[in-house]
Design a protein around this motif. Sequence first.
Motif, PDB file in Angstrom:
ATOM      1  N   PRO A  46       0.838  -1.212   0.000  1.00  0.00           N
ATOM      2  CA  PRO A  46       0.000   0.000   0.000  1.00  0.00           C
ATOM      3  C   PRO A  46       0.870   1.258   0.000  1.00  0.00           C
ATOM      4  N   GLY A  47       0.390   2.279  -0.705  1.00  0.00           N
ATOM      5  CA  GLY A  47       1.075   3.570  -0.631  1.00  0.00           C
ATOM      6  C   GLY A  47       0.873   4.146   0.762  1.00  0.00           C
ATOM      7  N   GLY A  56      -3.441   3.553  -3.267  1.00  0.00           N
ATOM      8  CA  GLY A  56      -3.094   2.476  -4.191  1.00  0.00           C
ATOM      9  C   GLY A  56      -2.465   1.320  -3.424  1.00  0.00           C
ATOM     10  N   VAL A  57      -2.691   0.108  -3.925  1.00  0.00           N
ATOM     11  CA  VAL A  57      -1.965  -1.065  -3.430  1.00  0.00           C
ATOM     12  C   VAL A  57      -1.259  -1.626  -4.657  1.00  0.00           C
ATOM     13  N   TYR A  58       0.058  -1.562  -4.619  1.00  0.00           N
ATOM     14  CA  TYR A  58       0.869  -1.842  -5.789  1.00  0.00           C
ATOM     15  C   TYR A  58       1.313  -3.305  -5.817  1.00  0.00           C
ATOM     16  N   PRO A  59       0.934  -4.020  -6.893  1.00  0.00           N
ATOM     17  CA  PRO A  59       1.253  -5.446  -6.977  1.00  0.00           C
ATOM     18  C   PRO A  59       2.733  -5.671  -7.260  1.00  0.00           C
ATOM     19  N   ARG A  76       9.569  -7.551  -8.574  1.00  0.00           N
ATOM     20  CA  ARG A  76       9.097  -6.886  -9.791  1.00  0.00           C
ATOM     21  C   ARG A  76       7.684  -6.333  -9.630  1.00  0.00           C
ATOM     22  N   PHE A  77       7.543  -5.074 -10.013  1.00  0.00           N
ATOM     23  CA  PHE A  77       6.230  -4.481 -10.197  1.00  0.00           C
ATOM     24  C   PHE A  77       5.799  -4.849 -11.624  1.00  0.00           C
ATOM     25  N   PRO A  78       4.562  -4.527 -12.012  1.00  0.00           N
ATOM     26  CA  PRO A  78       4.171  -4.763 -13.407  1.00  0.00           C
ATOM     27  C   PRO A  78       5.100  -3.999 -14.361  1.00  0.00           C
ATOM     28  N   LYS A  79       5.224  -4.507 -15.577  1.00  0.00           N
ATOM     29  CA  LYS A  79       6.040  -3.877 -16.614  1.00  0.00           C
ATOM     30  C   LYS A  79       5.624  -2.416 -16.767  1.00  0.00           C
ATOM     31  N   ALA A 152      -1.751   5.424  -9.372  1.00  0.00           N
ATOM     32  CA  ALA A 152      -2.433   4.910  -8.176  1.00  0.00           C
ATOM     33  C   ALA A 152      -3.859   4.474  -8.508  1.00  0.00           C
ATOM     34  N   LYS A 153      -4.488   5.181  -9.444  1.00  0.00           N
ATOM     35  CA  LYS A 153      -5.857   4.833  -9.839  1.00  0.00           C
ATOM     36  C   LYS A 153      -5.925   3.469 -10.523  1.00  0.00           C
ATOM     37  N   SER A 154      -4.814   3.018 -11.079  1.00  0.00           N
ATOM     38  CA  SER A 154      -4.767   1.680 -11.720  1.00  0.00           C
ATOM     39  C   SER A 154      -4.688   0.552 -10.688  1.00  0.00           C
ATOM     40  N   TYR A 155      -4.324   0.901  -9.458  1.00  0.00           N
ATOM     41  CA  TYR A 155      -4.145  -0.101  -8.401  1.00  0.00           C
ATOM     42  C   TYR A 155      -4.911   0.328  -7.145  1.00  0.00           C
TER      43      TYR A 155
END
Length: 159
Positions: A46-47, A56-59, A76-79, A152-155
Amino acid sequence: MAGISSARLSEERKNWRKDHPYGFYARPTTNTDGSLNLFVWSCGIPGKKDTIWENGVYPLTMEFTEDYPSKPPKCRFPKDFFHPNVYPSGTVCLSILNEESDWKPSITIKTVLLGIQDLLDNPNPKSPAQQLPIHLFLQDKDEYVKKVRQQAKSYPLAE
């Protein structure tokens, strides 16, 4: 060596399930046969509140080798994740993940995830991994903030 790494990862999983930071998740992935794959973990970071990363919660994927804990996991985060210290491939550039630098076998999954969370809002300009994010971070803070908030809106946080 695989026995040592499997035992360590099993122990870390048990400890994580008992006690982990709020908003984070970290769990081994599942193989096609339904068994747990202790060497590949699916995580969420989480941010921090009151930062441009909040909401955001970043995968993140953590990949361990049979040399763990002697060698660090690959994180690794997403590409194309937007951050000055994340390569276009998604690989995180952080000193505690570098076996020639600050990696120590005593570092845990929890320590790594907290370190990466801290890196999100505190990029290291001395170790850039992507041109655009470091350029905006140093030269155009408003545009940098806009891009991070957009990402952040993407996650989104799970409700």
